[in-house]
Design a protein around this motif. Structure first.
Motif, mmCIF file in Angstrom:
data_model
loop_
_atom_site.group_PDB
_atom_site.id
_atom_site.type_symbol
_atom_site.label_atom_id
_atom_site.label_comp_id
_atom_site.label_asym_id
_atom_site.label_seq_id
_atom_site.Cartn_x
_atom_site.Cartn_y
_atom_site.Cartn_z
ATOM 1 N N ARG A 52 7.260 5.623 -9.542
ATOM 2 C CA ARG A 52 6.666 4.525 -10.322
ATOM 3 C C ARG A 52 6.632 4.876 -11.802
ATOM 4 O O ARG A 52 6.916 4.037 -12.656
ATOM 5 C CB ARG A 52 5.259 4.195 -9.813
ATOM 6 C CG ARG A 52 5.257 3.522 -8.464
ATOM 7 C CD ARG A 52 3.922 2.874 -8.115
ATOM 8 N NE ARG A 52 2.762 3.654 -8.486
ATOM 9 C CZ ARG A 52 2.113 4.494 -7.675
ATOM 10 N NH1 ARG A 52 2.537 4.690 -6.440
ATOM 11 N NH2 ARG A 52 1.040 5.141 -8.106
ATOM 12 N N THR A 60 6.499 10.182 -0.056
ATOM 13 C CA THR A 60 5.095 10.549 -0.013
ATOM 14 C C THR A 60 4.363 9.917 -1.197
ATOM 15 O O THR A 60 4.992 9.381 -2.127
ATOM 16 C CB THR A 60 4.921 12.070 -0.104
ATOM 17 O OG1 THR A 60 5.381 12.510 -1.394
ATOM 18 C CG2 THR A 60 5.673 12.784 1.005
ATOM 19 N N TYR A 61 3.036 10.030 -1.177
ATOM 20 C CA TYR A 61 2.228 9.487 -2.277
ATOM 21 C C TYR A 61 2.678 10.068 -3.615
ATOM 22 O O TYR A 61 2.859 9.325 -4.583
ATOM 23 C CB TYR A 61 0.747 9.792 -2.036
ATOM 24 C CG TYR A 61 -0.116 9.476 -3.232
ATOM 25 C CD1 TYR A 61 -0.386 8.155 -3.586
ATOM 26 C CD2 TYR A 61 -0.652 10.489 -4.014
ATOM 27 C CE1 TYR A 61 -1.163 7.856 -4.690
ATOM 28 C CE2 TYR A 61 -1.429 10.196 -5.119
ATOM 29 C CZ TYR A 61 -1.684 8.891 -5.447
ATOM 30 O OH TYR A 61 -2.445 8.597 -6.548
ATOM 31 N N GLU A 62 2.856 11.374 -3.682
ATOM 32 C CA GLU A 62 3.263 12.012 -4.944
ATOM 33 C C GLU A 62 4.662 11.560 -5.371
ATOM 34 O O GLU A 62 4.923 11.345 -6.558
ATOM 35 C CB GLU A 62 3.199 13.537 -4.827
ATOM 36 C CG GLU A 62 1.785 14.070 -4.754
ATOM 37 C CD GLU A 62 0.957 13.739 -5.982
ATOM 38 O OE1 GLU A 62 1.494 13.709 -7.104
ATOM 39 O OE2 GLU A 62 -0.258 13.487 -5.813
ATOM 40 N N GLU A 63 5.571 11.423 -4.414
ATOM 41 C CA GLU A 63 6.915 10.942 -4.736
ATOM 42 C C GLU A 63 6.870 9.503 -5.229
ATOM 43 O O GLU A 63 7.601 9.136 -6.160
ATOM 44 C CB GLU A 63 7.826 11.057 -3.514
ATOM 45 C CG GLU A 63 8.151 12.490 -3.136
ATOM 46 C CD GLU A 63 8.854 12.618 -1.807
ATOM 47 O OE1 GLU A 63 9.701 13.521 -1.671
ATOM 48 O OE2 GLU A 63 8.561 11.825 -0.888
ATOM 49 N N GLN A 64 6.018 8.686 -4.626
ATOM 50 C CA GLN A 64 5.851 7.300 -5.082
ATOM 51 C C GLN A 64 5.302 7.263 -6.506
ATOM 52 O O GLN A 64 5.783 6.485 -7.333
ATOM 53 C CB GLN A 64 4.908 6.538 -4.152
ATOM 54 C CG GLN A 64 5.459 6.268 -2.782
ATOM 55 C CD GLN A 64 4.441 5.615 -1.888
ATOM 56 O OE1 GLN A 64 3.720 4.715 -2.317
ATOM 57 N NE2 GLN A 64 4.366 6.050 -0.641
ATOM 58 N N ARG A 65 4.290 8.084 -6.772
ATOM 59 C CA ARG A 65 3.711 8.142 -8.127
ATOM 60 C C ARG A 65 4.774 8.496 -9.155
ATOM 61 O O ARG A 65 4.876 7.872 -10.212
ATOM 62 C CB ARG A 65 2.593 9.184 -8.185
ATOM 63 C CG ARG A 65 1.251 8.648 -7.856
ATOM 64 C CD ARG A 65 0.177 9.682 -8.061
ATOM 65 N NE ARG A 65 0.048 10.002 -9.483
ATOM 66 C CZ ARG A 65 -0.607 11.055 -9.944
ATOM 67 N NH1 ARG A 65 -1.183 11.899 -9.135
ATOM 68 N NH2 ARG A 65 -0.710 11.257 -11.237
ATOM 69 N N GLU A 81 5.382 4.245 2.270
ATOM 70 C CA GLU A 81 5.816 5.463 2.954
ATOM 71 C C GLU A 81 6.468 5.140 4.296
ATOM 72 O O GLU A 81 7.460 5.764 4.679
ATOM 73 C CB GLU A 81 4.655 6.431 3.155
ATOM 74 C CG GLU A 81 5.100 7.755 3.739
ATOM 75 C CD GLU A 81 4.032 8.824 3.711
ATOM 76 O OE1 GLU A 81 4.335 9.942 4.190
ATOM 77 O OE2 GLU A 81 2.919 8.567 3.229
ATOM 78 N N SER A 99 0.847 -1.191 0.000
ATOM 79 C CA SER A 99 0.000 0.000 0.000
ATOM 80 C C SER A 99 0.886 1.246 0.000
ATOM 81 O O SER A 99 2.086 1.184 0.316
ATOM 82 C CB SER A 99 -0.898 0.014 1.236
ATOM 83 O OG SER A 99 -0.107 0.167 2.405
ATOM 84 N N VAL A 100 0.278 2.358 -0.338
ATOM 85 C CA VAL A 100 0.979 3.637 -0.281
ATOM 86 C C VAL A 100 1.516 3.868 1.128
ATOM 87 O O VAL A 100 2.664 4.292 1.311
ATOM 88 C CB VAL A 100 0.025 4.789 -0.696
ATOM 89 C CG1 VAL A 100 0.652 6.148 -0.405
ATOM 90 C CG2 VAL A 100 -0.343 4.666 -2.160
ATOM 91 N N GLU A 101 0.695 3.564 2.114
ATOM 92 C CA GLU A 101 1.090 3.769 3.509
ATOM 93 C C GLU A 101 2.274 2.886 3.894
ATOM 94 O O GLU A 101 3.191 3.327 4.592
ATOM 95 C CB GLU A 101 -0.086 3.496 4.448
ATOM 96 C CG GLU A 101 -1.241 4.457 4.302
ATOM 97 C CD GLU A 101 -2.166 4.154 3.109
ATOM 98 O OE1 GLU A 101 -2.075 3.040 2.525
ATOM 99 O OE2 GLU A 101 -2.957 5.034 2.753
#
Length: 107
Positions: free
Chosen positions: A69, A61-66, A55, A50-52
């Motif tokens: 990816r 963060t979610y945006e950094e993960q996006r 992290e 999961s995003v969590e």
């Protein structure tokens, strides 16, 4: 005095691949290292993360993960499998492609 094992157990740490970072950036290399670590214990689809969870492991963060990816997909090393009805996403790094990337054979 606190030893390394105690600090690592309390705070966590993640290793990454500096040679890959030269081609995809540090954040993408950190995410790839995280996925590689978890996919070793997962099935054929890859690691369900999961995003969590990502992290908590990487501090991305979610945006950094996006963004990471997106970079890894563009480099043809990340395979994502979405199971939308189950609300799950599986991540897998193509190890052969990643090795070529880290060696600088692919851009």
């Amino acid at each position: 005095m606190t030893d390394f094992a105690t600090v690592a157990a309390r705070c966590g740490y993640v290793t990454y691949y500096p040679h890959a970072a030269r081609h995809v950036g540090v954040k993408a290399a950190v995410l790839a290292a995280c996925i590689i670590e978890w996919q070793q214990h997962a099935g054929d689809l890859g690691a369900e993360l999961s995003v969590e969870k990502i992290e908590s492991i990487t501090a991305l963060t979610y945006e950094e993960q996006r963004a990471a990816r997106r970079v890894l997909r563009a480099a043809n090393v990340l395979v994502e499998t979405a199971r939308r009805l189950e609300h799950k996403t599986f991540y897998r790094i193509d190890i052969k492609a990643f090795a070529l990337l880290a060696q600088g054979s692919v851009t």
